[in-house]
Every structure is written in structure tokens, then in C-alpha cells.
Design a protein around this motif. Sequence first.
Motif, PDB file in Angstrom:
ATOM      1  N   SER A  25      15.328  68.920   3.098  1.00 12.65           N
ATOM      2  CA  SER A  25      16.391  68.246   3.538  1.00 12.65           C
ATOM      3  C   SER A  25      17.551  69.178   3.822  1.00 12.65           C
ATOM      4  O   SER A  25      17.952  68.957   4.627  1.00 12.65           O
ATOM      5  N   ALA A  26      17.897  69.868   2.664  1.00  5.44           N
ATOM      6  CA  ALA A  26      19.219  71.055   3.323  1.00  5.44           C
ATOM      7  C   ALA A  26      18.884  72.019   4.095  1.00  5.44           C
ATOM      8  O   ALA A  26      19.585  72.359   4.728  1.00  5.44           O
ATOM      9  N   ALA A  27      17.379  72.147   4.123  1.00  7.15           N
ATOM     10  CA  ALA A  27      17.365  73.005   5.233  1.00  7.15           C
ATOM     11  C   ALA A  27      17.084  72.670   5.860  1.00  7.15           C
ATOM     12  O   ALA A  27      17.540  73.505   7.378  1.00  7.15           O
ATOM     13  N   ALA A  28      16.284  71.459   6.670  1.00 10.25           N
ATOM     14  CA  ALA A  28      17.026  70.391   7.856  1.00 10.25           C
ATOM     15  C   ALA A  28      18.162  69.775   8.503  1.00 10.25           C
ATOM     16  O   ALA A  28      18.389  70.377   9.532  1.00 10.25           O
ATOM     17  N   SER A  29      18.750  69.745   7.518  1.00 10.62           N
ATOM     18  CA  SER A  29      20.572  69.967   7.425  1.00 10.62           C
ATOM     19  C   SER A  29      20.895  71.467   7.845  1.00 10.62           C
ATOM     20  O   SER A  29      22.202  70.938   9.068  1.00 10.62           O
ATOM     21  N   ALA A  30      20.577  72.350   7.519  1.00 11.52           N
ATOM     22  CA  ALA A  30      21.517  73.708   7.685  1.00 11.52           C
ATOM     23  C   ALA A  30      20.943  73.942   9.614  1.00 11.52           C
ATOM     24  O   ALA A  30      21.852  74.018  10.007  1.00 11.52           O
ATOM     25  N   ASP A  31      19.629  73.744   9.598  1.00 16.49           N
ATOM     26  CA  ASP A  31      18.729  74.219  10.570  1.00 16.49           C
ATOM     27  C   ASP A  31      19.816  72.960  11.523  1.00 16.49           C
ATOM     28  O   ASP A  31      20.364  73.666  13.216  1.00 16.49           O
ATOM     29  N   ALA A  32      19.674  71.918  11.559  1.00 18.74           N
ATOM     30  CA  ALA A  32      20.592  71.341  12.445  1.00 18.74           C
ATOM     31  C   ALA A  32      22.102  70.921  13.196  1.00 18.74           C
ATOM     32  O   ALA A  32      21.744  71.380  13.883  1.00 18.74           O
ATOM     33  N   GLY A  33      22.708  71.554  11.982  1.00 19.29           N
ATOM     34  CA  GLY A  33      24.017  72.956  11.826  1.00 19.29           C
ATOM     35  C   GLY A  33      23.940  73.815  13.059  1.00 19.29           C
ATOM     36  O   GLY A  33      24.964  73.568  13.680  1.00 19.29           O
ATOM     37  N   ASP A  34      23.040  74.210  12.234  1.00 21.28           N
ATOM     38  CA  ASP A  34      23.308  75.383  13.625  1.00 21.28           C
ATOM     39  C   ASP A  34      22.358  75.401  15.064  1.00 21.28           C
ATOM     40  O   ASP A  34      23.128  76.186  15.479  1.00 21.28           O
ATOM     41  N   GLN A  78      23.812  72.486  16.029  1.00 18.00           N
ATOM     42  CA  GLN A  78      24.364  71.704  16.781  1.00 18.00           C
ATOM     43  C   GLN A  78      25.835  72.359  17.193  1.00 18.00           C
ATOM     44  O   GLN A  78      26.063  72.508  18.487  1.00 18.00           O
ATOM     45  N   ALA A  79      25.637  74.029  16.091  1.00 15.79           N
ATOM     46  CA  ALA A  79      26.926  74.398  17.057  1.00 15.79           C
ATOM     47  C   ALA A  79      26.458  75.934  18.261  1.00 15.79           C
ATOM     48  O   ALA A  79      27.034  75.879  19.180  1.00 15.79           O
ATOM     49  N   ALA A  80      25.239  76.083  18.527  1.00 19.38           N
ATOM     50  CA  ALA A  80      24.707  76.711  19.621  1.00 19.38           C
ATOM     51  C   ALA A  80      25.103  75.617  20.828  1.00 19.38           C
ATOM     52  O   ALA A  80      25.298  76.674  21.844  1.00 19.38           O
ATOM     53  N   LEU A  81      24.734  74.514  20.532  1.00 19.98           N
ATOM     54  CA  LEU A  81      24.546  73.188  21.328  1.00 19.98           C
ATOM     55  C   LEU A  81      25.859  73.409  22.447  1.00 19.98           C
ATOM     56  O   LEU A  81      26.518  73.359  23.417  1.00 19.98           O
ATOM     57  N   GLU A  82      26.607  74.278  21.472  1.00 22.96           N
ATOM     58  CA  GLU A  82      28.487  73.511  21.469  1.00 22.96           C
ATOM     59  C   GLU A  82      28.811  74.296  22.261  1.00 22.96           C
ATOM     60  O   GLU A  82      29.408  74.585  23.543  1.00 22.96           O
TER      61      GLU A  82
END
Length: 185
Positions: free
Chosen positions: A144-153, A155-159
Motif C-alpha cells: 500500500s505504501a509503495a502504491a501510494s508513493a507510485d501514485a504520488g510520483d 501525480q507529480a509527473a502529470l502536474e
Amino acid sequence: MALTAPPQGFAPDPLEPPGRVRRSRGFPRGDAQRLWTPLAYGLAVAVTAAALGVRWAMDPLLRHTEPFTTLYGAVAVAAWYGGTGPALLATGLGYLGANYLFIDTRGVVDFPGAAELLGLPLYVVSCLLITGLIVLLRLAQARSAAASADAGDRQAALEREVAERQRTMDRLQVALSAGHMTTWV
């Protein structure tokens, strides 16, 4: 993005998906394991001793019944903080301690009757279930923590991409207004 070789001070975590690299608290992976593994096993011994001490304090009330009652918590704590190895150590030490201190022939580790022979596999199976569930919970938390970190990465790339496109649109708008150009749609 998969790295071919991890940078200095980084090590792959077996709980994370392949290709992800995680900082290991400033220690190379082997050193971190050597520092924390003895602590985990020491904790397993300490919580098992504490559980046996609590059971010893309850001995006037429980007598020869329920010799393993307090040990399940010790196994759970050892599994949570140390993993499978320390939990198995707590299971084994707990059984030996309970057998020596609380089963009818006190002061000797033996199997005096059928109840004790049945008690051992039931205790071991219960402790293995506790250990397995806690290990699975820890794996799920790591994923879950890895998936959350991936989602954050992501999101940052999309922004960043949205911001770059906005800058490009702004530059095109300036160029169009400066040159009095029109666009054909």
C-alpha cells in the motif's frame, strides 16, 4: 523506470515491487539487517519472558490450566516487530517455558499425558496463524505504501506535464498576438 544498479546507499526492498528503490535509513542493506536483527530476536525473548512472568503471577488462580494464555500476545508482538524468525523463536521459547513452569510435572520439560500432546500442536498452529496473518498484514501495508508513493510520483509527473503544456500555450498565445497571426481550425 527501472534502474540497472541501485545508487550508493540504496537497496531494493523485498516487500516492494521490482524496479523500485528505497532508502535504507542511511545504512547499506546488509548493515541495517545486522543492526536490527539482534534487536528483533532480543525483543522476542523479552516479550516471551514477560508473558511467562504474567502467567506466573496468575498461577495461583489458573493453576495447571491455560498454560499458554499469555504467550499468544508475545508471539504477536514478536511477529509485528521482528517478522517470522523472532515469532517462531517466541513460539518455541514460550512452549518450553510453559511446559517447564505450568504443566503438571513442573520443573521438567516432558509430555506427561494426552492433553499435553494435543496442546503442543494446537499451540503451534495458533501461533503460526498469528504469525502468518501479521506477516501478511505487514506485506499489505508495504504494498500500500509503495502504491501510494507510485501514485504520488505519477501525480507529480502529470502536474509537471500540465504546467509545461500551459507554458507552451501561453507562449503560443503571445506569439499569435505579437504577430497578429490567426489559426485555422
